[in-house]
Write a protein that holds these residues in place. Structure first.
Motif, short mmCIF file in Angstrom:
data_model
loop_
_atom_site.label_atom_id
_atom_site.label_comp_id
_atom_site.label_asym_id
_atom_site.label_seq_id
_atom_site.Cartn_x
_atom_site.Cartn_y
_atom_site.Cartn_z
N PRO A 5 0.83 -1.21 0.00
CA PRO A 5 0.00 0.00 0.00
C PRO A 5 0.86 1.26 0.00
O PRO A 5 2.02 1.23 0.44
CB PRO A 5 -0.81 -0.13 1.30
CG PRO A 5 -0.02 -1.04 2.16
CD PRO A 5 0.68 -1.99 1.24
N PRO A 6 0.31 2.38 -0.49
CA PRO A 6 1.10 3.61 -0.61
C PRO A 6 1.69 4.10 0.71
O PRO A 6 2.76 4.70 0.72
CB PRO A 6 0.09 4.62 -1.17
CG PRO A 6 -0.95 3.79 -1.84
CD PRO A 6 -1.05 2.54 -1.03
N ASN A 7 0.99 3.85 1.82
CA ASN A 7 1.46 4.38 3.11
C ASN A 7 2.44 3.46 3.83
O ASN A 7 2.80 3.69 4.98
CB ASN A 7 0.26 4.66 4.02
CG ASN A 7 -0.55 3.41 4.32
OD1 ASN A 7 -0.25 2.33 3.81
ND2 ASN A 7 -1.59 3.55 5.12
N SER A 8 2.92 2.43 3.15
CA SER A 8 3.81 1.47 3.80
C SER A 8 5.24 1.99 3.93
O SER A 8 6.00 1.53 4.79
CB SER A 8 3.85 0.15 3.01
OG SER A 8 4.49 0.35 1.76
N GLY A 9 5.61 2.91 3.06
CA GLY A 9 6.99 3.39 3.05
C GLY A 9 7.94 2.47 2.32
O GLY A 9 9.14 2.74 2.23
N HIS A 19 1.25 0.05 -4.74
CA HIS A 19 2.55 0.30 -5.38
C HIS A 19 3.16 -1.03 -5.79
O HIS A 19 3.24 -1.97 -4.99
CB HIS A 19 3.50 1.01 -4.42
CG HIS A 19 4.88 1.18 -4.97
ND1 HIS A 19 5.18 2.08 -5.96
CD2 HIS A 19 6.05 0.53 -4.68
CE1 HIS A 19 6.46 2.01 -6.26
NE2 HIS A 19 7.02 1.07 -5.50
N ALA A 20 3.58 -1.14 -7.06
CA ALA A 20 4.23 -2.35 -7.55
C ALA A 20 5.73 -2.26 -7.25
O ALA A 20 6.42 -1.39 -7.79
CB ALA A 20 4.00 -2.50 -9.05
N ILE A 21 6.21 -3.14 -6.38
CA ILE A 21 7.62 -3.12 -5.99
C ILE A 21 8.49 -3.84 -7.02
O ILE A 21 9.53 -3.34 -7.44
CB ILE A 21 7.80 -3.76 -4.61
CG1 ILE A 21 7.19 -2.85 -3.54
CG2 ILE A 21 9.28 -4.03 -4.30
CD1 ILE A 21 7.34 -3.38 -2.13
N ALA A 22 8.05 -5.03 -7.44
CA ALA A 22 8.85 -5.81 -8.39
C ALA A 22 7.98 -6.84 -9.08
O ALA A 22 6.93 -7.25 -8.56
CB ALA A 22 10.01 -6.49 -7.67
N VAL A 23 8.42 -7.27 -10.25
CA VAL A 23 7.72 -8.28 -11.04
C VAL A 23 8.43 -9.62 -10.89
O VAL A 23 9.65 -9.70 -11.07
CB VAL A 23 7.68 -7.87 -12.52
CG1 VAL A 23 7.01 -8.95 -13.37
CG2 VAL A 23 6.97 -6.53 -12.69
N LEU A 24 7.68 -10.66 -10.56
CA LEU A 24 8.26 -11.99 -10.41
C LEU A 24 8.19 -12.71 -11.75
O LEU A 24 7.48 -13.70 -11.93
CB LEU A 24 7.53 -12.77 -9.33
CG LEU A 24 7.89 -12.42 -7.88
CD1 LEU A 24 7.29 -11.08 -7.48
CD2 LEU A 24 7.43 -13.50 -6.92
N GLY A 25 8.91 -12.18 -12.71
CA GLY A 25 8.92 -12.73 -14.05
C GLY A 25 10.16 -12.26 -14.79
O GLY A 25 10.94 -11.44 -14.27
N PRO A 26 10.36 -12.72 -16.02
CA PRO A 26 11.59 -12.40 -16.75
C PRO A 26 11.63 -11.00 -17.33
O PRO A 26 12.70 -10.49 -17.67
CB PRO A 26 11.62 -13.45 -17.86
CG PRO A 26 10.18 -13.79 -18.09
CD PRO A 26 9.53 -13.70 -16.74
N ARG A 27 10.46 -10.34 -17.45
CA ARG A 27 10.41 -9.02 -18.07
C ARG A 27 9.52 -8.08 -17.28
O ARG A 27 8.59 -8.51 -16.59
CB ARG A 27 9.85 -9.13 -19.50
CG ARG A 27 10.77 -9.84 -20.47
CD ARG A 27 10.12 -10.02 -21.82
NE ARG A 27 8.95 -10.92 -21.72
CZ ARG A 27 9.03 -12.24 -21.75
NH1 ARG A 27 10.21 -12.84 -21.84
NH2 ARG A 27 7.94 -12.97 -21.66
N ARG A 28 9.78 -6.79 -17.40
CA ARG A 28 8.91 -5.78 -16.80
C ARG A 28 7.54 -5.81 -17.50
O ARG A 28 7.42 -6.24 -18.64
CB ARG A 28 9.52 -4.39 -16.92
CG ARG A 28 10.81 -4.22 -16.14
CD ARG A 28 11.21 -2.76 -16.04
NE ARG A 28 12.49 -2.60 -15.34
CZ ARG A 28 12.88 -1.46 -14.78
NH1 ARG A 28 12.11 -0.38 -14.82
NH2 ARG A 28 14.06 -1.40 -14.17
#
Length: 231
Positions: A124-128, A208-217
């Motif tokens: 979430p946005p307020n997580s920092g 908020h998307a932190i990271a993608v668990l895959g080979p490409r964005r």
């Protein structure tokens, strides 16, 4: 890890539908309203109904990481009117992962894969929390007490987070919920701050998307690196 959705029947006989009486076709989803599975199931129902000239309804059955819904479909009359629409976990993972799933993968006849996408680590946005490095740093500062949310034990969100924690050398606390909707409430109250899930959850809930668990964005989140890019 990739999130796959499949449709399965108690018996594969949909071709006979046009000749049947107007008993409805029931598409059973393994997660609640507004989940990714529910949204796609309702899109499918809207297409199938005029195609078959038969009422098509969506039934949401939550709990036990999707196994309650799968078990109900397995027990249904094998007349081709009961369809299971579910992520791959309740079919391919849970019968082996759980002692009491109540069914085997072979009890369901697969029809097709409907969609495929990588999981996304989200917060979430307020997580920092904005980066994978910040997630790891916070987990270490909490000495193994940082919780993460999932839609149930043995799901791909759960297994992917366990894999991440092992590779990162951190300890996390698993907190399972019945479905994505319950996790979103926990995000709003501040009880939870992180989850891996289908990317549709990000935009729908202003996360908020932190990271993608895959080979490409992903094109929808061009600023979110892949896990490999994040180190």
């Amino acid at each position: 890890m990739r999130y796959r959705s499949i449709a399965a029947l108690a018996l594969l006989c949909l071709a006979a539908l046009p000749a049947r009486a107007q008993a409805p076709v029931v598409i059973t989803t393994s997660f609640g309203p507004a989940s990714a599975a529910d949204i796609v199931a309702r899109l499918l129902a809207a297409e199938f109904q005029p195609m078959w000239n038969t009422p098509v309804v969506v039934k949401n059955i939550t709990g036990a990481a999707g196994t309650i819904a799968a078990a109900e479909v397995v027990r249904a009359k094998p007349d081709g009117l009961t369809v299971l629409f579910t992520p791959i976990g309740p079919v391919a993972i849970q019968p082996s992962f759980m002692r009491n799933a109540g069914y085997k993968a072979s009890d369901l006849a697969p029809i097709c894969m409907v969609n495929q996408s990588p999981l996304v680590m989200m917060t979430p946005p307020n997580s920092g929390l904005r980066t994978v490095a910040e997630v790891i740093a916070k987990a270490r500062s909490m000495a193994g007490n940082m919780p993460f949310a999932t839609t149930g034990p043995g799901t791909t969100p759960h297994l992917s987070m366990v894999t991440f924690a092992r590779i990162a050398g951190i300890k996390l606390v698993h907190v399972p919920y019945k479905g994505p909707g319950d996790v979103m409430v926990a995000f709003q109250t501040g009880d939870m701050q992180i989850m891996n899930d289908h990317p549709s959850s990000v935009k729908m809930n202003n996360l908020h998307a932190i990271a993608v668990l895959g080979p490409r964005r992903l094109p929808d989140f061009p600023d979110a690196p892949t896990m490999a890019e994040a180190g």
